[in-house]
Write a protein that holds these residues in place. Structure first.
Motif, PDB file in Angstrom:
ATOM      1  N   THR A 156       0.831  -1.205   0.000  1.00 49.05           N
ATOM      2  CA  THR A 156       0.000   0.000   0.000  1.00 49.05           C
ATOM      3  C   THR A 156       0.867   1.257   0.000  1.00 49.05           C
ATOM      4  O   THR A 156       2.094   1.183   0.019  1.00 49.05           O
ATOM      5  N   GLY A 157       0.197   2.406  -0.024  1.00 49.22           N
ATOM      6  CA  GLY A 157       0.904   3.674  -0.011  1.00 49.22           C
ATOM      7  C   GLY A 157       1.390   4.064  -1.392  1.00 49.22           C
ATOM      8  O   GLY A 157       1.116   3.395  -2.396  1.00 49.22           O
ATOM      9  N   PRO A 158       2.124   5.155  -1.474  1.00 48.43           N
ATOM     10  CA  PRO A 158       2.649   5.597  -2.778  1.00 48.43           C
ATOM     11  C   PRO A 158       3.698   4.627  -3.311  1.00 48.43           C
ATOM     12  O   PRO A 158       4.402   3.967  -2.552  1.00 48.43           O
ATOM     13  N   VAL A 159       3.780   4.562  -4.633  1.00 42.33           N
ATOM     14  CA  VAL A 159       4.773   3.699  -5.275  1.00 42.33           C
ATOM     15  C   VAL A 159       6.158   4.338  -5.117  1.00 42.33           C
ATOM     16  O   VAL A 159       6.365   5.486  -5.508  1.00 42.33           O
ATOM     17  N   THR A 160       7.065   3.587  -4.522  1.00 43.34           N
ATOM     18  CA  THR A 160       8.416   4.118  -4.355  1.00 43.34           C
ATOM     19  C   THR A 160       9.131   4.112  -5.702  1.00 43.34           C
ATOM     20  O   THR A 160       8.817   3.302  -6.585  1.00 43.34           O
ATOM     21  N   PRO A 161      10.124   4.998  -5.885  1.00 43.70           N
ATOM     22  CA  PRO A 161      10.844   5.027  -7.169  1.00 43.70           C
ATOM     23  C   PRO A 161      11.487   3.686  -7.507  1.00 43.70           C
ATOM     24  O   PRO A 161      11.508   3.284  -8.679  1.00 43.70           O
ATOM     25  N   GLU A 162      12.024   2.994  -6.503  1.00 39.54           N
ATOM     26  CA  GLU A 162      12.672   1.712  -6.754  1.00 39.54           C
ATOM     27  C   GLU A 162      11.674   0.670  -7.245  1.00 39.54           C
ATOM     28  O   GLU A 162      11.960  -0.094  -8.173  1.00 39.54           O
ATOM     29  N   VAL A 163      10.490   0.639  -6.637  1.00 37.89           N
ATOM     30  CA  VAL A 163       9.457  -0.294  -7.073  1.00 37.89           C
ATOM     31  C   VAL A 163       8.967   0.055  -8.464  1.00 37.89           C
ATOM     32  O   VAL A 163       8.753  -0.814  -9.316  1.00 37.89           O
ATOM     33  N   GLU A 164       8.815   1.345  -8.741  1.00 43.62           N
ATOM     34  CA  GLU A 164       8.330   1.777 -10.046  1.00 43.62           C
ATOM     35  C   GLU A 164       9.287   1.362 -11.157  1.00 43.62           C
ATOM     36  O   GLU A 164       8.878   1.015 -12.269  1.00 43.62           O
ATOM     37  N   GLN A 165      10.588   1.373 -10.862  1.00 47.05           N
ATOM     38  CA  GLN A 165      11.584   1.006 -11.866  1.00 47.05           C
ATOM     39  C   GLN A 165      11.733  -0.502 -12.033  1.00 47.05           C
ATOM     40  O   GLN A 165      12.011  -0.984 -13.132  1.00 47.05           O
TER      41      GLN A 165
END
Length: 520
Positions: A450-459
């Motif tokens: 949950t929560g905002p997508v972290t940059p590392e997860v997005e990549q």
């Protein structure tokens, strides 16, 4: 009579042997075909099994005559439950691990920038062969009705599991595999002393035999029986694992591949709790009752200690291992509460825990492979980029915490209800683990999904589960739902075997008490 049980147990080993001669992607297909063939044989046996018919499909041939050892196999409701678990999980592990070793670079002897030793490249054939060998050993252990035969496979299963950890694990795989092996060999060594003791006693009684049916009839002196019980129980408590003999499991699970961890915790570890029912209660009924207070205390400690450590764990694989320590505490508690309801619940719990843990480990493996990291803090907002993965992760977690409607709830409720009828205070204290389970599962889900997508997860997490990964999950999800809604077929198979065990031990269910006021 056709040797169905031998065919069932040997099929995976035949598949593992054939993998030596198969190269390339065909190895995966051979492994899958033989694992599915084992499922088909198990289905024939399962549908032919008659609940309440005692030990069935019996095979018995003299193996080592001077030792009184027999090649003896048999199937009752308890063994059937665990056979189903082993044959269901193995092909799903193969499917889930299908591409785990594709294109792995040769990197034996190299190190990362941080100085960590990288695992060497292994032919995928080796991994799938080891998985099949673990299945064969587990099936023999669940089917063996000769103590010597059981002991042989109790030791042999350490070999393929050791190489699954040490050959395919993480940076600290050598340490984890060695620790696993040392604990396993220690348990086996202590158990061997008791195995030899049984031979001496049976020989003195006029018939040297390791057949379970013969040993159950022995009149073993009280003190001797208690010492022999301790030898078996020590080995089974390591395998289960039970606190304080549990420390090998978190390290082994953390360093294993998801498929290896699933075979270890989902299948192999059930040998310990199965052995407690089959051999501790079966051969040493008086000693089992004598040891019950100590075992119940250790079980409650395991229930709470495992749950508390799971809450504080940051590594996802290690966290799942700690949850299993807690669940094994419930299984052991149900066995030694010595009520029919708790023991039936414990047997069903072995199956349900295996299904839930397999789902959680495999989904966690999908997640870790995408992200390239494994701690809870490395994730965030995964549900937004991989909703199916997140949904399955939540489903597996809810099954692990025994949500009503899912399979684990039925077995955990039966364990607690059966325990309450004999040890009410113990059941009340153990119930605290339900609250702790909600904490460690929901906190992990909240932080990772949950929560905002972290940059590392997005990549890194750029794709959701593909068709193959979903196929590996579907049978687990369906079984968890089916056994949560309609567990009657399994309960019908388990109950007669548990009833026979309780009669042999000489215990009956506590009778409900009615107060004087209530009777007026």
């Amino acid at each position: 009579m056709f040797p169905w049980l031998t065919v069932l147990a040997l099929l995976p080993a035949v598949g593992a042997l054939l993998l030596i001669f198969v190269k390339g992607g065909g190895a995966k297909l051979v492994a899958l075909v033989f694992s599915l063939a084992t499922v088909l044989v198990a289905a024939v046996v399962g549908f032919s099994y008659t609940p309440g018919g005692g030990m069935q499909f019996v095979e018995d041939a003299v193996w080592i005559a001077p030792l009184g050892a027999h090649y003896a196999l048999g199937l009752d409701g308890i063994g059937l439950t665990l056979v189903i678990l082993a044959v269901v999980i193995t092909p799903l592990v193969i499917v889930a691990s299908w591409h785990d070793f594709d294109g792995a670079p040769l990197r034996s002897g190299t190190r990362t920038a941080a100085g960590e030793q990288l695992p060497p490249k292994y032919d995928a054939r080796v991994f799938f062969a080891l998985v099949l060998l673990v299945e064969t050993c587990a099936l023999y252990l669940f089917l063996a009705t000769d103590v010597f035969l059981f002991y042989v496979f109790f030791e042999v299963i350490l070999i393929p599991m050791y190489f699954l950890i040490g050959g395919f694990g993480g940076a600290r795989r050598a340490y984890a595999a060695s620790k696993f092996l040392i604990f396993g060999l220690l348990g086996g060594f202590v158990m061997l002393a008791s195995v030899i003791g049984l031979y001496v006693i049976s020989a003195q009684a006029g018939k040297a035999s390791y057949l379970l049916s013969d040993l159950m009839q022995l009149q073993i002196p009280t003190d001797t029986g208690r010492w022999l019980f301790v030898g078996f129980m020590f080995a089974f408590a390591i395998k289960a694992p039970l606190v304080p003999l549990h420390t090998w499991l978190p390290d082994a699970a953390e360093q294993s591949t998801p498929g290896g961890a699933t075979m270890m915790v989902g299948v192999m570890d059930k040998i310990g709790t199965f052995g407690m029912i089959r051999f501790c209660l079966g051969i040493f009924p008086e000693a089992s009752q004598w040891a019950t207070p100590v075992v119940i205390v250790l079980a409650v400690i395991s229930i709470l200690y495992g749950a508390i450590l799971a809450i504080g764990s940051k590594d996802i694989m290690r966290l799942i291992a700690f949850t299993s320590i807690s669940h094994f505490g419930f299984i052991v508690l149900g066995i030694f509460a010595l009520t029919s309801q708790s023991m039936v619940g414990s047997t069903l719990y072995m199956l349900n825990h295996g299904l839930s843990t397999a789902t959680l480990f495999l989904v966690a493996g999908y997640l870790i492979k995408r992200r390239g990291a494994r701690t809870v803090d490395d994730f965030g907002g995964v549900a937004k980029v991989a909703p199916v993965l997140a949904g399955l992760f939540l489903f597996a977690g809810l099954s692990t915490l025994s949500l009503p409607g899912l399979s684990s709830f039925v077995s955990e409720f039966m364990v607690l209800a059966g325990t309450f009828s004999r040890y009410s205070a113990v059941a009340v204290v153990s119930t605290l683990a339900i609250v702790l389970a909600a904490l460690y599962i929901l906190i992990m889900y909240q932080k990772t999904m949950t929560g905002p997508v972290t940059p590392e997860v997005e990549q890194s997490v750029t794709t959701d589960l593909n068709a193959r990964e979903r196929v590996a999950m579907v049978p687990l999800v369906l079984l968890i739902l089916a056994l949560g809604i309609y567990p009657k077929p399994m309960l019908d198979a388990i109950t007669p075997a548990v009833t026979a065990t309780m009669q042999h031990v000489g215990v009956t269910d506590p009778q409900p008490t009615i107060s004087a006021e209530g009777g007026r």
